[in-house]
Design an enzyme around this catalytic site. Structure first.
Site, PDB file in Angstrom:
ATOM      1  N   ALA A   1      -5.503  11.479   7.285  1.00  0.00           N
ATOM      2  CA  ALA A   1      -4.106  11.432   6.857  1.00  0.00           C
ATOM      3  C   ALA A   1      -3.111  11.631   7.998  1.00  0.00           C
ATOM      4  O   ALA A   1      -2.134  10.874   8.095  1.00  0.00           O
ATOM      5  CB  ALA A   1      -3.874  12.467   5.752  1.00  0.00           C
TER       6      ALA A   1
ATOM      7  N   GLY B   1       0.814  -1.212   0.000  1.00  0.00           N
ATOM      8  CA  GLY B   1       0.000   0.000   0.000  1.00  0.00           C
ATOM      9  C   GLY B   1       0.843   1.256   0.000  1.00  0.00           C
ATOM     10  O   GLY B   1       1.689   1.448   0.876  1.00  0.00           O
TER      11      GLY B   1
ATOM     12  N   GLU C   1     -18.244  18.591   1.849  1.00  0.00           N
ATOM     13  CA  GLU C   1     -17.396  19.303   0.899  1.00  0.00           C
ATOM     14  C   GLU C   1     -17.874  19.104  -0.533  1.00  0.00           C
ATOM     15  O   GLU C   1     -17.862  20.052  -1.338  1.00  0.00           O
ATOM     16  CB  GLU C   1     -15.948  18.842   1.089  1.00  0.00           C
ATOM     17  CG  GLU C   1     -15.365  19.323   2.421  1.00  0.00           C
ATOM     18  CD  GLU C   1     -14.006  18.715   2.750  1.00  0.00           C
ATOM     19  OE1 GLU C   1     -13.297  19.292   3.585  1.00  0.00           O
ATOM     20  OE2 GLU C   1     -13.667  17.652   2.190  1.00  0.00           O
TER      21      GLU C   1
ATOM     22  N   PHE D   1      -0.792   7.137   2.742  1.00  0.00           N
ATOM     23  CA  PHE D   1      -0.076   7.962   3.715  1.00  0.00           C
ATOM     24  C   PHE D   1       0.716   7.112   4.704  1.00  0.00           C
ATOM     25  O   PHE D   1       1.877   7.405   4.999  1.00  0.00           O
ATOM     26  CB  PHE D   1      -1.062   8.844   4.482  1.00  0.00           C
ATOM     27  CG  PHE D   1      -1.651   9.955   3.666  1.00  0.00           C
ATOM     28  CD1 PHE D   1      -0.892  11.062   3.313  1.00  0.00           C
ATOM     29  CD2 PHE D   1      -2.965   9.902   3.243  1.00  0.00           C
ATOM     30  CE1 PHE D   1      -1.419  12.085   2.565  1.00  0.00           C
ATOM     31  CE2 PHE D   1      -3.507  10.922   2.488  1.00  0.00           C
ATOM     32  CZ  PHE D   1      -2.736  12.028   2.148  1.00  0.00           C
TER      33      PHE D   1
END
Length: 424
Positions: free
Chosen positions: A316, A11, A171, A14
């Site tokens: 994150a 992966g 958002e 982050f």
């Protein structure tokens, strides 16, 4: 196997990349495996979906990020299985990787709560492909509405439904509303894009449940001010080509976006490890799999608890902290210190933008809202971007949107084989 200690990282998000960065200088060789060739800055994915940013502004080739690290090998492949006894990872390419330490940070995907048949009609937002699909559907809806002569069908084409009112849903809804009301009115002749309906649906009692109630109420008010219709306490009961069902009421809509839930990757099944209801691996306090100290599970793949026993949020900063913890643990082990140390999470705050000039920030004791929060939100996101060019590019794009209400990424690059809602 002879040679340096081999760390396999599955992966390139982050958590995984932070672990690799922090292992620089250690006596290890690192292999990164990812099914995509790029690292993605997911917090701004919705801005690609709403034509504010280009894909290249929020994604970077993993190979390029580690081009100066001879100790790092990057492989483009999917993991097909893990043998925890032999310490081997099987790849879709047929290669078998032996590991001394394994770091699993494979992220999460959409969760439709037992209704996976809804996905073709209400795509989620986790990958660049998802973002360009959503962008295409949004822009095509306006194009089809311009050519539509039936009033009912035109109204459905100009109705956008966002399901789930966490930060991503809020958002998305706010940006779609501003796109329709501020950016696009002058581009069309037969329709008035300011008549667009943006409906934000939340099954819970309020939007932004992870935020302070006062800040969430402020965001609710600001969304309504820019034209977003908010329906709380209203679970979606059906989703199909003609729209959604909210309880027993039907809402005709051509474009629906799913932002209501996630489920972890199949890493728990690979590892035969204990999992929670969302499929996340229930890791030990030091982020290892119980009984397997050589295997770490991080980020959205893991159920991690903080010092108070509360789940660590899937954001994150938390993922990066976990990556740093794992790298430090590996270094200590190589130095002979085998004692496990618990992961300690430090919450830096929660952020969400409501519109191009409004945001909310919850630092705990300090809470901000309005234009100052929006500027701090922007600076925080620019800080986490990789590379000076990307930071400058995103900053200039945002300044242009702020000053001129123009979004330059409004390109329809590919059309769905079958557009939900009747297109082809």
């Amino acid at each position: 196997m002879s040679g340096p200690h081999h760390v396999v990282v599955i992966g390139g998000g982050f958590a995984g990349l932070e672990a690799v960065h922090r292992l620089a200088g250690a006596d290890v060789r690192v292999t990164i495996v990812d099914r995509r060739n790029h690292h993605l800055f997911q917090p701004l994915l919705y801005q690609v979906a709403t034509a504010s940013l280009a894909t290249s502004e929020i994604a970077w080739p993993i190979r390029h990020l580690f081009r100066r690290r001879d100790d790092v090998t990057t492989l483009l492949a999917e993991v097909t299985g893990i043998d925890t006894v032999r310490r081997e990872v099987a790849l879709s390419t047929g290669e078998i990787l032996h590991y001394d330490t394994l770091v699993v940070a494979t992220g999460a995907t959409h969760a439709y709560f037992g209704h996976d048949d809804w996905e073709p009609y209400a795509p989620g937002l986790k990958t660049l492909e998802d973002a360009t699909t959503v962008r295409r559907r949004i822009l095509l809806a306006f194009e089809q509405a311009e050519a539509e002569t039936d009033a009912g069908r035109r109204a459905a084409l100009l109705t956008f439904v966002v399901i789930g009112a966490g930060p991503t849903g809020v958002e998305l809804a706010g940006t779609i509303a501003e796109l329709a009301r501020a950016t696009m009115p002058q581009d069309f002749r037969r329709i008035d894009t300011r008549e667009t309906r943006v409906v934000l649906i939340e099954a819970g009692p309020r939007i932004l449940p992870s935020f302070d109630e006062e800040l969430a109420a402020y965001a609710h008010k600001e969304l309504e001010r820019i034209g977003v219709e908010i329906r709380t306490g209203a679970p979606v009961t059906a989703c199909g080509p003609e729209g959604v069902m909210i309880g027993e009421k039907r809402l005709p809509a051509a474009t629906m976006i799913w932002a209501a839930g996630v489920r972890a990757s199949p890493a728990g099944a690979w590892l035969d490890a204990p999992m929670d209801r969302a499929g996340r691996v229930e890791v030990a306090a030091d982020l290892t799999v119980p009984g397997r100290p050589e295997i770490f599970v991080l980020g959205d793949t893991a159920m991690v608890k903080d010092q108070d026993g509360k789940p660590v949020p899937g954001i994150a900063p938390a993922a990066k902290q976990q990556g740093r913890h794992v790298a430090a643990t590996i270094k200590r082990r190589l130095a002979g210190d085998k004692a496990p140390r618990p992961f300690a999470y430090s919450h830096a705050g929660s952020l969400a933008t409501v519109g191009k000039r409004v945001a909310i920030i919850d630092f705990g004791r300090v809470k901000l809202k309005g234009w100052l929060a929006w500027w701090l939100w922007g600076l925080a996101h620019i800080y986490f971007l990789i590379g000076v060019r990307n930071r400058l590019s995103v900053a200039l794009s945002w300044l242009w949107i702020h000053a001129r209400d123009q979004r330059s990424a409004r390109l329809i690059t590919q059309r769905d084989v079958k557009q939900p809602g009747g297109g082809s």
